[in-house]
Design an enzyme around this catalytic site. Structure first.
Site, PDB file in Angstrom:
ATOM      1  N   GLU A 245      10.579  61.790 -74.348  1.00 60.23           N
ATOM      2  CA  GLU A 245      11.116  60.988 -75.452  1.00 60.23           C
ATOM      3  C   GLU A 245      12.256  60.088 -75.014  1.00 60.23           C
ATOM      4  OE1 GLU A 245      10.987  62.941 -79.340  1.00 60.23           O
ATOM      5  OE2 GLU A 245      12.755  61.792 -79.902  1.00 60.23           O
ATOM      6  N   ARG A 249       7.936  58.119 -77.658  1.00 61.34           N
ATOM      7  CA  ARG A 249       7.585  59.407 -78.278  1.00 61.34           C
ATOM      8  C   ARG A 249       8.323  59.615 -79.600  1.00 61.34           C
ATOM      9  NH1 ARG A 249       6.637  65.457 -75.711  1.00 61.34           N
ATOM     10  NH2 ARG A 249       6.432  66.481 -77.729  1.00 61.34           N
ATOM     11  N   ASN A 253       8.307  61.180 -84.719  1.00 64.09           N
ATOM     12  CA  ASN A 253       9.268  61.753 -85.663  1.00 64.09           C
ATOM     13  C   ASN A 253       9.351  60.961 -86.960  1.00 64.09           C
ATOM     14  OD1 ASN A 253      10.132  63.967 -84.133  1.00 64.09           O
ATOM     15  ND2 ASN A 253      11.342  62.607 -82.840  1.00 64.09           N
ATOM     16  N   HIS A 260      14.278  66.640 -91.695  1.00 65.29           N
ATOM     17  CA  HIS A 260      15.150  67.677 -91.124  1.00 65.29           C
ATOM     18  C   HIS A 260      16.381  67.884 -91.996  1.00 65.29           C
ATOM     19  CE1 HIS A 260      13.451  67.401 -86.742  1.00 65.29           C
ATOM     20  NE2 HIS A 260      12.651  68.010 -87.585  1.00 65.29           N
ATOM     21  N   HIS A 273       8.354  72.948 -93.298  1.00 67.59           N
ATOM     22  CA  HIS A 273       8.604  71.788 -92.436  1.00 67.59           C
ATOM     23  C   HIS A 273       7.706  70.609 -92.846  1.00 67.59           C
ATOM     24  CE1 HIS A 273       9.473  69.488 -88.826  1.00 67.59           C
ATOM     25  NE2 HIS A 273       8.169  69.390 -88.603  1.00 67.59           N
TER      26      HIS A 273
HETATM   27  P1  NAD Z   1       4.889  78.550 -89.303  1.00 67.50           P
HETATM   28  O1  NAD Z   1       4.779  78.793 -87.875  1.00 67.50           O
HETATM   29  O2  NAD Z   1       6.050  79.140 -90.027  1.00 67.50           O
HETATM   30  O3  NAD Z   1       3.550  79.032 -89.996  1.00 67.50           O
HETATM   31  C1  NAD Z   1       3.407  78.886 -91.381  1.00 67.50           C
HETATM   32  C2  NAD Z   1       3.047  80.212 -92.067  1.00 67.50           C
HETATM   33  O4  NAD Z   1       1.671  80.446 -91.909  1.00 67.50           O
HETATM   34  C3  NAD Z   1       3.748  81.427 -91.504  1.00 67.50           C
HETATM   35  O5  NAD Z   1       4.042  82.314 -92.541  1.00 67.50           O
HETATM   36  C4  NAD Z   1       2.699  82.016 -90.587  1.00 67.50           C
HETATM   37  O6  NAD Z   1       2.875  83.381 -90.362  1.00 67.50           O
HETATM   38  C5  NAD Z   1       1.453  81.743 -91.362  1.00 67.50           C
HETATM   39  N1  NAD Z   1       0.229  81.631 -90.597  1.00 67.50           N
HETATM   40  C6  NAD Z   1       0.061  81.039 -89.408  1.00 67.50           C
HETATM   41  N2  NAD Z   1      -1.230  80.990 -89.086  1.00 67.50           N
HETATM   42  C7  NAD Z   1      -1.889  81.587 -90.094  1.00 67.50           C
HETATM   43  C8  NAD Z   1      -3.259  81.833 -90.344  1.00 67.50           C
HETATM   44  N3  NAD Z   1      -4.214  81.392 -89.531  1.00 67.50           N
HETATM   45  N4  NAD Z   1      -3.596  82.505 -91.467  1.00 67.50           N
HETATM   46  C9  NAD Z   1      -2.619  82.908 -92.342  1.00 67.50           C
HETATM   47  N5  NAD Z   1      -1.326  82.674 -92.177  1.00 67.50           N
HETATM   48  C10 NAD Z   1      -0.974  82.011 -91.060  1.00 67.50           C
HETATM   49  O7  NAD Z   1       4.930  76.982 -89.636  1.00 67.50           O
HETATM   50  P2  NAD Z   1       4.152  75.727 -89.027  1.00 67.50           P
HETATM   51  O8  NAD Z   1       4.035  74.788 -90.138  1.00 67.50           O
HETATM   52  O9  NAD Z   1       2.946  76.113 -88.276  1.00 67.50           O
HETATM   53  O10 NAD Z   1       5.179  75.148 -87.966  1.00 67.50           O
HETATM   54  C11 NAD Z   1       6.437  74.657 -88.357  1.00 67.50           C
HETATM   55  C12 NAD Z   1       7.346  74.692 -87.155  1.00 67.50           C
HETATM   56  O11 NAD Z   1       6.820  73.860 -86.134  1.00 67.50           O
HETATM   57  C13 NAD Z   1       8.742  74.208 -87.446  1.00 67.50           C
HETATM   58  O12 NAD Z   1       9.662  75.106 -86.903  1.00 67.50           O
HETATM   59  C14 NAD Z   1       8.811  72.872 -86.733  1.00 67.50           C
HETATM   60  O13 NAD Z   1      10.096  72.556 -86.303  1.00 67.50           O
HETATM   61  C15 NAD Z   1       7.880  73.083 -85.596  1.00 67.50           C
HETATM   62  N6  NAD Z   1       7.318  71.852 -85.047  1.00 67.50           N
HETATM   63  C16 NAD Z   1       7.388  71.670 -83.727  1.00 67.50           C
HETATM   64  C17 NAD Z   1       6.836  70.547 -83.151  1.00 67.50           C
HETATM   65  C18 NAD Z   1       6.829  70.390 -81.664  1.00 67.50           C
HETATM   66  O14 NAD Z   1       6.475  69.312 -81.185  1.00 67.50           O
HETATM   67  N7  NAD Z   1       7.160  71.415 -80.912  1.00 67.50           N
HETATM   68  C19 NAD Z   1       6.194  69.597 -83.963  1.00 67.50           C
HETATM   69  C20 NAD Z   1       6.138  69.822 -85.324  1.00 67.50           C
HETATM   70  C21 NAD Z   1       6.710  70.954 -85.863  1.00 67.50           C
HETATM   71  N1  GLY Z   2       6.597  66.356 -83.153  1.00 68.69           N
HETATM   72  C1  GLY Z   2       7.275  65.353 -82.441  1.00 68.69           C
HETATM   73  C2  GLY Z   2       7.020  65.371 -80.988  1.00 68.69           C
HETATM   74  O1  GLY Z   2       6.304  66.198 -80.469  1.00 68.69           O
HETATM   75  O2  GLY Z   2       7.552  64.556 -80.301  1.00 68.69           O
END
Ligand code: NAD
Ligand code: GLY
Length: 374
Positions: A245, A249, A253, A260, A273
């Protein structure tokens, strides 16, 4: 069905990072298919990191398939939820690795959504200065975004994803079947990140989502497969050009600066999120219009789609006394901020995004307008 070898690989998207290149494999039945794991790094021990919700649903199936090629397969269940994306929870992974005598070849498998994926990736980056890890995302959001591209992190009380590392997985395995158990609210949250790719990179994809959002909401398999594949293709293209980034990249966002602030201001876990990003995209689209880049029809079009996906489009009031001040304060700790100046991803023209700062008065007006029902 435990131990089945019948899988249907619908797409393989490669992410081109030289000698750290890897595949995102998308399909159904992948979780049980030994072929999907056969060429991963060899080691005595594999550790599946999951949580208390996903573990009971899928960990045993993954454990069985991994036991074919690792002498020992450990499973660690973390508490579930964004509120647990902390040092304390991260330490549970290190505790388990050390208590079980894991070595620097141990392969970690992140089985869960973005929270598990981000924390497992960070643990893999730091344990013994780096061990291999594999993403097995089970939410739509994780399959289309968080498992791809190597951003790993935990939250700090003062800011989201503030402590982390860039660390790429060896592979991403998106088993579309796991989405069957995802709660509807989480599915909608994932759709926010799918929709994101349209205005920033591909207006044809945006039109496709508009035509297929109802099919996506009922998890029609072909629609889901296409949404995951196209999202991963766009993300792979962007990350392949700017892994850390330093420039483009940041367009990934879009909606996240406002989003956020909503997540942190409401308290992590109150708004998902994806919900915060959905509403944040409405706000960022309004800002793009206020800066003269797009017209009101574009904002209305995007808002309508976000609403149809089951996401909130009215921003929450974060502080009864000084709401605008609270948003601005929270956005100043965004990672894109430079010397306290907030940077926003705005739509330069439909299908193209750029990073810009904006006068506080313009941002304040967007916040005021977004916190009122239209
Ligand atoms: P999460 O990981 O909290 O999952 C959402 C919910 O669904 C949780 O309660 C989980 O236990 C449940 N769950 C997961 N898979 C399931 C399934 N197959 N069946 C039933 N329940 C299930 O949330 P999320 O939306 O997956 O991820 C959000 C997070 O990702 C945030 O912390 C965000 O900052 C991060 N994120 C990171 C990036 C990155 O590039 N690394 C990009 C976007 C978001
Ligand atoms: N979700 C933003 C990134 O991966 O850069």
């Amino acid at each position: 069905m435990q131990g089945t070898t019948s899988s249907n690989l619908s797409a393989v998207v490669s992410i081109d990072l030289g000698d750290r290149r890897y595949d995102i494999r998308i399909g159904s039945g992948l979780l049980d298919d030994p072929a999907q794991f056969a060429d991963l790094p060899k080691a005595a021990t594999a550790m599946v990191v999951t949580n208390t919700t996903v573990g009971p649903l899928y960990a045993e199936r993954l454990r069985v398939v991994l036991a074919r090629q690792y002498q020992r397969v450990l499973v660690v269940e973390l508490p579930d939820g964004e509120a647990h994306k902390t040092w304390e929870t991260l330490n549970l992974i290190f505790d388990a690795l050390l208590a079980n005598g894991c070595d620097r070849k141990t392969v970690l498998f992140a089985l869960g959504g973005g929270v598990v994926g981000d924390m497992t990736g960070f643990a893999a980056a730091a344990f013994m200065r780096g061990v291999p890890f594999v993403q097995v995302p089970t939410t739509l959001l994780a399959q289309v975004d968080s498992s791809v591209g190597g951003k790993t992190a935990i939250n700090h009380p003062l800011g989201k994803n503030m402590i982390g590392a860039f660390y790429q997985p060896q592979r991403v395995l998106c088993d579309l079947d796991t989405l069957a158990t995802l709660p509807a609210r989480e599915l909608s949250a994932g759709l926010a990140e799918v929709i994101k790719y349209g205005p920033i990179a591909d207006m044809d994809f945006l039109a496709w989502i508009e035509a297929n959002v109802d099919a996506l909401l009922v998890r029609e398999p072909q629609a889901m497969a296409h949404a995951v594949r196209r999202s991963c293709e766009i993300k792979a293209l962007v990350v392949g050009q700017d892994e850390r980034e330093s420039g483009m990249r940041a367009i990934l966002n879009f909606g996240h600066t406002f989003g956020h602030a909503i997540e942190a201001g409401m308290g992590y876990g109150q708004w998902l999120h994806g919900e915060a990003v959905g509403c944040g995209m409405v706000m960022a689209a309004r800002l793009s219009a206020a800066l003269g880049h797009v017209d009101a029809a574009f904002v209305a079009r995007l808002t309508r789609l976000i609403e149809r996906a089951g996401l909130p489009v009215v921003a929450p009031v974060l502080d009864d006394k000084d709401n605008v001040g609270r948003y601005l304060e929270l956005m100043r700790v965004d990672k894109k901020a430079e010397a306290g100046q907030i940077k926003f991803v705005v739509i330069a023209r439909p299908g193209e995004a750029e990073v810009e700062s904006a006068p506080d008065e313009v941002v304040a007006e967007v916040i005021r307008a977004s916190c009122l029902p239209a």
